[in-house]
Enzyme design. Sequence first.
Site, PDB file in Angstrom:
ATOM      1  CE1 TYR A  52      -4.149  -1.583  -0.321  1.00  0.00           C
ATOM      2  CE2 TYR A  52      -3.085  -3.209   1.095  1.00  0.00           C
ATOM      3  CZ  TYR A  52      -4.111  -2.849   0.234  1.00  0.00           C
ATOM      4  OH  TYR A  52      -5.079  -3.756  -0.100  1.00  0.00           O
ATOM      5  CG  ASN A  88     -11.171   3.449  -8.699  1.00  0.00           C
ATOM      6  OD1 ASN A  88     -11.265   2.238  -8.777  1.00  0.00           O
ATOM      7  ND2 ASN A  88     -11.350   4.256  -9.734  1.00  0.00           N
ATOM      8  CG  HIS A 105     -13.710  -1.302  -2.401  1.00  0.00           C
ATOM      9  ND1 HIS A 105     -13.473  -1.905  -3.617  1.00  0.00           N
ATOM     10  CD2 HIS A 105     -14.817  -1.908  -1.910  1.00  0.00           C
ATOM     11  CE1 HIS A 105     -14.399  -2.815  -3.855  1.00  0.00           C
ATOM     12  NE2 HIS A 105     -15.237  -2.832  -2.841  1.00  0.00           N
ATOM     13  CB  CYS A 116      -9.188   2.544  19.268  1.00  0.00           C
ATOM     14  SG  CYS A 116      -8.464   3.922  18.350  1.00  0.00           S
ATOM     15  CB  CYS A 132      -3.684   4.758  17.237  1.00  0.00           C
ATOM     16  SG  CYS A 132      -5.294   5.562  17.234  1.00  0.00           S
ATOM     17  CB  CYS A 135      -6.004   4.185  21.426  1.00  0.00           C
ATOM     18  SG  CYS A 135      -5.289   3.053  20.194  1.00  0.00           S
ATOM     19  N   GLY A 171     -15.731   1.469 -15.986  1.00  0.00           N
ATOM     20  CA  GLY A 171     -14.382   0.959 -15.755  1.00  0.00           C
ATOM     21  C   GLY A 171     -14.264  -0.063 -14.656  1.00  0.00           C
ATOM     22  CG  ASN A 197     -15.446  -1.771 -18.669  1.00  0.00           C
ATOM     23  OD1 ASN A 197     -14.847  -1.063 -17.863  1.00  0.00           O
ATOM     24  ND2 ASN A 197     -15.194  -3.065 -18.781  1.00  0.00           N
TER      25      ASN A 197
HETATM   26  P1  OAD Z   1     -10.671  -4.706 -12.500  1.00  0.00           P
HETATM   27  O1  OAD Z   1      -9.205  -4.723 -12.743  1.00  0.00           O
HETATM   28  O2  OAD Z   1     -11.313  -5.956 -12.030  1.00  0.00           O
HETATM   29  O3  OAD Z   1     -11.432  -4.254 -13.815  1.00  0.00           O
HETATM   30  C1  OAD Z   1     -11.038  -3.100 -14.527  1.00  0.00           C
HETATM   31  C2  OAD Z   1     -12.001  -2.917 -15.695  1.00  0.00           C
HETATM   32  O4  OAD Z   1     -11.641  -1.699 -16.338  1.00  0.00           O
HETATM   33  C3  OAD Z   1     -11.950  -4.023 -16.748  1.00  0.00           C
HETATM   34  O5  OAD Z   1     -13.266  -4.418 -17.099  1.00  0.00           O
HETATM   35  C4  OAD Z   1     -11.240  -3.365 -17.939  1.00  0.00           C
HETATM   36  O6  OAD Z   1     -11.733  -3.828 -19.195  1.00  0.00           O
HETATM   37  C5  OAD Z   1     -11.626  -1.904 -17.725  1.00  0.00           C
HETATM   38  N1  OAD Z   1     -10.648  -0.952 -18.283  1.00  0.00           N
HETATM   39  C6  OAD Z   1      -9.306  -1.069 -18.396  1.00  0.00           C
HETATM   40  N2  OAD Z   1      -8.773   0.024 -18.945  1.00  0.00           N
HETATM   41  C7  OAD Z   1      -9.799   0.869 -19.200  1.00  0.00           C
HETATM   42  C8  OAD Z   1      -9.910   2.159 -19.784  1.00  0.00           C
HETATM   43  N3  OAD Z   1      -8.836   2.829 -20.221  1.00  0.00           N
HETATM   44  N4  OAD Z   1     -11.137   2.709 -19.906  1.00  0.00           N
HETATM   45  C9  OAD Z   1     -12.244   2.047 -19.482  1.00  0.00           C
HETATM   46  N5  OAD Z   1     -12.205   0.825 -18.933  1.00  0.00           N
HETATM   47  C10 OAD Z   1     -10.999   0.238 -18.777  1.00  0.00           C
HETATM   48  O7  OAD Z   1     -10.936  -3.499 -11.482  1.00  0.00           O
HETATM   49  P2  OAD Z   1     -12.241  -3.232 -10.599  1.00  0.00           P
HETATM   50  O8  OAD Z   1     -13.456  -3.686 -11.295  1.00  0.00           O
HETATM   51  O9  OAD Z   1     -12.176  -1.824 -10.138  1.00  0.00           O
HETATM   52  O10 OAD Z   1     -10.984  -4.397  -4.479  1.00  0.00           O
HETATM   53  O11 OAD Z   1     -11.962  -4.176  -9.370  1.00  0.00           O
HETATM   54  C11 OAD Z   1     -12.916  -4.210  -8.333  1.00  0.00           C
HETATM   55  C12 OAD Z   1     -12.227  -4.458  -7.024  1.00  0.00           C
HETATM   56  O12 OAD Z   1     -11.387  -5.611  -7.143  1.00  0.00           O
HETATM   57  C13 OAD Z   1     -11.257  -3.368  -6.603  1.00  0.00           C
HETATM   58  O13 OAD Z   1     -11.870  -2.295  -5.927  1.00  0.00           O
HETATM   59  C14 OAD Z   1     -10.311  -4.092  -5.702  1.00  0.00           C
HETATM   60  C15 OAD Z   1     -10.090  -5.303  -6.570  1.00  0.00           C
HETATM   61  O14 OAD Z   1      -9.635  -6.434  -5.965  1.00  0.00           O
HETATM   62  C16 OAD Z   1     -10.279  -4.651  -3.359  1.00  0.00           C
HETATM   63  O15 OAD Z   1      -9.061  -4.606  -3.330  1.00  0.00           O
HETATM   64  C17 OAD Z   1     -11.124  -4.972  -2.175  1.00  0.00           C
END
Ligand code: OAD
Length: 231
Positions: A52, A88, A105, A116, A132, A135, A171, A197
């Site tokens: 991170y 995001n 998220h 805490c 923290c 605490c 996206g 998307n």
């Molecule tokens: P993903 O990586 O699963 O999906 C990204 C999506 O963006 C895909 O469908 C791509 O086709 C699309 N994509 C890529 N480039 C793009 C562009 N230039 N314009 C438009 N679309 C584009 O990411 P998320 O769906 O955000 O959670 O993932 C969901 C969650 O899974 C995240 O919040 C994270 C991850 O694990 C946690 O970490 C809890």
Amino acid sequence: MNIVVLTGAGISAESGLGTFRDVDGLWTKYDLNDVATPEGFARNPELVQDFYNRRRANARRAKPNAAHEALARLEAADGVSLSLVTQNVDDLHEQAGSCNVIHMHGQLARALCGACAHRWDAGEMMAVSDPCPACGRPATRPDVVWFGEMPYHMDRIFALLLAADLFVSIGTSGSVYPAAGFVAEARCSGVETLELNLEPSENHHVFDGGRYGPASEVVPLWVADVLGGAG
Ligand code: OAD
């Protein structure tokens, strides 16, 4: 018009932040069980903090793109009520000028005390041993939601979905719940649904319609259509 937008990693891809499941995505380089679960954090907190810390440094260098900027314009327009829900953990929507952003998220820029539950603004680098501010105990973790944890603000988001005229997903691959279920929830309530998307997502068939291409192109075009219609 009352619009709920859900954004995922794809909207930040053209700002240089990697997605998770595309070729070269973060989950092709890291095992999510190691870096995005409470169990992984318990096993190896240094590895998780390092993951991170790197993502936070990348996010701090990133700038919003035309898609983030278009959504900020939409929020500011007369006749539109926009609720922006994002999966995001970056702050590119805020940098673009969006005010009402719901980070379901969590956020890289925030820290959470595992002892805490106090939250505060994160420094650039975070370590478990950071005390923290409330605490004093050394149980610092990123204020991000990991797999197996409940995303934030769910009651508020479902209420917004039920009251919407239009739900737009931008996206996101539609592979992580509960966000992946928002489209079905909206449709069951008679809300129109649209996917923007790069390519059809896993649950594209649930949407009433889709527009496909890079977010920096399709989102400004869609926003222009909405504002043209609204004006
Ligand atoms: P993903 O990586 O699963 O999906 C990204 C999506 O963006 C895909 O469908 C791509 O086709 C699309 N994509 C890529 N480039 C793009 C562009 N230039 N314009 C438009 N679309 C584009 O990411 P998320 O769906 O955000 O959670 O993932 C969901 C969650 O899974 C995240 O919040 C994270 C991850 O694990 C946690 O970490 C809890």
